[in-house]
Design an enzyme around this catalytic site. Structure first.
Site, PDB file in Angstrom:
ATOM      1  N   THR A  30      27.442 -67.396 -32.974  1.00  0.00           N
ATOM      2  CA  THR A  30      27.680 -68.584 -32.151  1.00  0.00           C
ATOM      3  C   THR A  30      27.894 -69.790 -33.062  1.00  0.00           C
ATOM      4  O   THR A  30      27.057 -70.090 -33.908  1.00  0.00           O
ATOM      5  CB  THR A  30      26.485 -68.807 -31.201  1.00  0.00           C
ATOM      6  OG1 THR A  30      26.492 -67.765 -30.231  1.00  0.00           O
ATOM      7  CG2 THR A  30      26.573 -70.151 -30.496  1.00  0.00           C
ATOM      8  N   HIS A 179      26.929 -57.642 -24.831  1.00  0.00           N
ATOM      9  CA  HIS A 179      25.750 -58.258 -25.461  1.00  0.00           C
ATOM     10  C   HIS A 179      24.521 -57.906 -24.611  1.00  0.00           C
ATOM     11  O   HIS A 179      24.304 -58.500 -23.558  1.00  0.00           O
ATOM     12  CB  HIS A 179      25.954 -59.771 -25.532  1.00  0.00           C
ATOM     13  CG  HIS A 179      24.979 -60.491 -26.409  1.00  0.00           C
ATOM     14  ND1 HIS A 179      23.775 -59.956 -26.797  1.00  0.00           N
ATOM     15  CD2 HIS A 179      25.043 -61.718 -26.981  1.00  0.00           C
ATOM     16  CE1 HIS A 179      23.140 -60.827 -27.568  1.00  0.00           C
ATOM     17  NE2 HIS A 179      23.890 -61.904 -27.699  1.00  0.00           N
ATOM     18  N   ASN A 182      18.858 -59.802 -27.740  1.00  0.00           N
ATOM     19  CA  ASN A 182      18.402 -61.179 -27.968  1.00  0.00           C
ATOM     20  C   ASN A 182      17.940 -61.952 -26.740  1.00  0.00           C
ATOM     21  O   ASN A 182      18.061 -63.170 -26.667  1.00  0.00           O
ATOM     22  CB  ASN A 182      19.483 -61.969 -28.715  1.00  0.00           C
ATOM     23  CG  ASN A 182      19.786 -61.336 -30.063  1.00  0.00           C
ATOM     24  OD1 ASN A 182      18.959 -60.608 -30.600  1.00  0.00           O
ATOM     25  ND2 ASN A 182      20.958 -61.595 -30.612  1.00  0.00           N
ATOM     26  N   TYR A 184      19.006 -62.169 -23.647  1.00  0.00           N
ATOM     27  CA  TYR A 184      19.932 -62.689 -22.639  1.00  0.00           C
ATOM     28  C   TYR A 184      19.914 -61.778 -21.403  1.00  0.00           C
ATOM     29  O   TYR A 184      19.093 -60.873 -21.312  1.00  0.00           O
ATOM     30  CB  TYR A 184      21.322 -62.887 -23.259  1.00  0.00           C
ATOM     31  CG  TYR A 184      21.265 -63.913 -24.383  1.00  0.00           C
ATOM     32  CD1 TYR A 184      20.952 -65.248 -24.108  1.00  0.00           C
ATOM     33  CD2 TYR A 184      21.443 -63.555 -25.716  1.00  0.00           C
ATOM     34  CE1 TYR A 184      20.842 -66.196 -25.118  1.00  0.00           C
ATOM     35  CE2 TYR A 184      21.340 -64.507 -26.741  1.00  0.00           C
ATOM     36  CZ  TYR A 184      21.037 -65.821 -26.432  1.00  0.00           C
ATOM     37  OH  TYR A 184      20.923 -66.749 -27.433  1.00  0.00           O
ATOM     38  N   ASN A 239      14.373 -65.379 -27.917  1.00  0.00           N
ATOM     39  CA  ASN A 239      14.414 -65.936 -26.561  1.00  0.00           C
ATOM     40  C   ASN A 239      13.282 -65.417 -25.680  1.00  0.00           C
ATOM     41  O   ASN A 239      13.462 -65.132 -24.501  1.00  0.00           O
ATOM     42  CB  ASN A 239      15.780 -65.710 -25.919  1.00  0.00           C
ATOM     43  CG  ASN A 239      16.853 -66.563 -26.565  1.00  0.00           C
ATOM     44  OD1 ASN A 239      16.682 -67.771 -26.697  1.00  0.00           O
ATOM     45  ND2 ASN A 239      17.929 -65.938 -27.000  1.00  0.00           N
TER      46      ASN A 239
HETATM   47  C1  PHB Z   1      22.252 -68.305 -31.711  1.00  0.00           C
HETATM   48  O1  PHB Z   1      22.988 -69.217 -31.329  1.00  0.00           O
HETATM   49  O2  PHB Z   1      21.434 -68.470 -32.617  1.00  0.00           O
HETATM   50  C2  PHB Z   1      22.364 -66.994 -31.101  1.00  0.00           C
HETATM   51  C3  PHB Z   1      23.294 -66.784 -30.119  1.00  0.00           C
HETATM   52  C4  PHB Z   1      23.410 -65.529 -29.570  1.00  0.00           C
HETATM   53  C5  PHB Z   1      22.586 -64.533 -30.017  1.00  0.00           C
HETATM   54  C6  PHB Z   1      21.659 -64.734 -30.993  1.00  0.00           C
HETATM   55  C7  PHB Z   1      21.543 -65.991 -31.549  1.00  0.00           C
HETATM   56  O3  PHB Z   1      22.666 -63.324 -29.511  1.00  0.00           O
END
Ligand code: PHB
Length: 365
Positions: A30, A179, A182, A184, A239
């Site tokens: 990102t 995805h 992490n 989400y 997260n």
């Molecule tokens: C981040 O912006 O740090 C980020 C974004 C998406 C991810 C992991 C980290 O899956």
């Protein structure tokens, strides 16, 4: 003889029907530099083209819908303008001989009303608030308690993924990656800390994994199997995510994805962007033999660890993240064991070409 001469890390690799120039992958990163309407820009095309010597680029996470957005200036893959912007990115990468897949993203609860249309609440499997803060453009603000998706809304989420996969094809990508890492949305469904549902999408492992598999099946209607991948982060707390027993959960996930014949499984080994060791008894290495497609290892790899991992055949491909931010010619630098530029954290997110397209190549340009 230098160790790389005997390694296949720098040799072509056949990922299904895709021929990769080498076994090095640019991890999804990102960078928050999309333009108005979350449209990819010419500067983004230049950035990806600079890094096209990677065997495979996985794009930065791209929201499948306005609802899926969790950060300012992340690109989308749902509007016509976004598809047109991405088409310039994929063309620039292909012109340089590279390959690029689109990472499809819905952040779920890791959003904020300020980032949602009409100030709506973010959605999630259950109304469980993440501990943490989010940057909205007005600075850092606390996360809110999300709204639990109704059963009736779930087909719409799957339809958004399917349409995003079609859009990725129209934009000239070589494939798609779901995805599911992490913390989400899809990871929120997988885990018993965030998924408290009592319907067909919650409770048992089979039920918690259902949405990921339905999304995978929807993408397989659009793309050949070898062009579909999934990213997971079984032991990462990113997260505010956790599961009481990740081993049977991710063993099941891996077996199910393998049975569907998808092309690649990308595993964040350890804490996302942090240590590889978590102290957890679950050894992620046990997943590798369960998956018959291409296994991508990611997180904190050095040149030495990448070579050793290939020598032991613990992964087919090795993904590098932060090192690719600072080294557009990372493949060449690793091959030569040349010095590496150091990434500047201050320019990771947002801004202009500084810390983005101005990192030097070995030849000085
Ligand atoms: C981040 O912006 O740090 C980020 C974004 C998406 C991810 C992991 C980290 O899956």
């Amino acid at each position: 003889m230098p160790d790389h001469d005997t390694s296949d890390l720098f040799s072509p690799y056949q990922l299904g029907s895709l021929t990769l120039a080498n076994r090095i992958v640019m991890a999804p990163l990102t960078r928050s530099r999309a333009g108005a309407g979350d449209v990819p820009t010419p500067l983004m095309a230049a950035y990806y083209a600079q890094r096209a010597s990677a065997g495979l680029i996985i794009s930065e996470a791209s929201q499948i819908s306005p609802q899926g957005k969790g950060y300012i200036q992340t690109p989308g893959i749902y509007s016509e303008a976004q598809v047109a912007g991405w088409r310039q990115v994929t063309a620039a990468v292909h012109d340089q001989g590279g390959k690029i897949v689109c990472q499809l993203w819905h952040v779920g609860r890791i959003s904020h009303p300020d980032l949602q249309e009409d100030g709506a609440l973010p959605v999630a499997p259950s109304a469980v608030k993440a501990v943490g803060q989010v940057f909205t453009g007005q600075g850092m603000v606390d996360m809110v308690t999300p709204r639990a998706l109704t059963l009736e809304e779930i087909p719409g989420i799957i339809a958004d993924y399917r349409q995003a996969a079609r859009n990725a094809k129209a934009a000239g990508f070589d494939g798609v990656q779901i995805h599911a890492a992490n913390g989400y949305l899809l990871d929120q469904f997988l885990r018993d800390k965030t998924n408290l549902r009592t319907d067909a999408y919650g409770g048992s492992i089979e039920n918690r994994v259902r949405l990921l598999l339905e999304v995978t099946d929807a993408l397989l209607e659009v793309w050949d199997k070898d062009r579909v991948g999934v990213r997971i982060a079984p032991l990462s707390p990113a997260n505010d995510i956790a599961d009481s027993d990740p081993e049977p959960l991710f063993t099941y996930v891996t077996r199910q994805l393998s049975a569907r014949g998808i092309g690649f499984l990308d595993v964040v080994e350890g804490v996302t962007g942090g240590p590889r060791e978590t102290g957890h008894r679950f050894q992620l290495a046990t997943l590798r033999p369960l998956f018959k497609g291409t296994y991508i290892g990611n997180n904190g790899y050095s040149r030495e660890l990448a070579l050793a991992t290939r020598a032991a055949d613990h992964a087919d491909l090795i993904a590098f993240g932060k090192l690719f931010i600072a080294n557009p010619d990372l493949v060449e630098r690793l091959r030569l064991d040349a010095p590496l530029n150091v990434p500047d954290q201050a320019t990771f997110y947002g801004g202009d070409e500084h810390g983005y397209t101005d990192y030097s190549f070995l030849d000085g340009h």
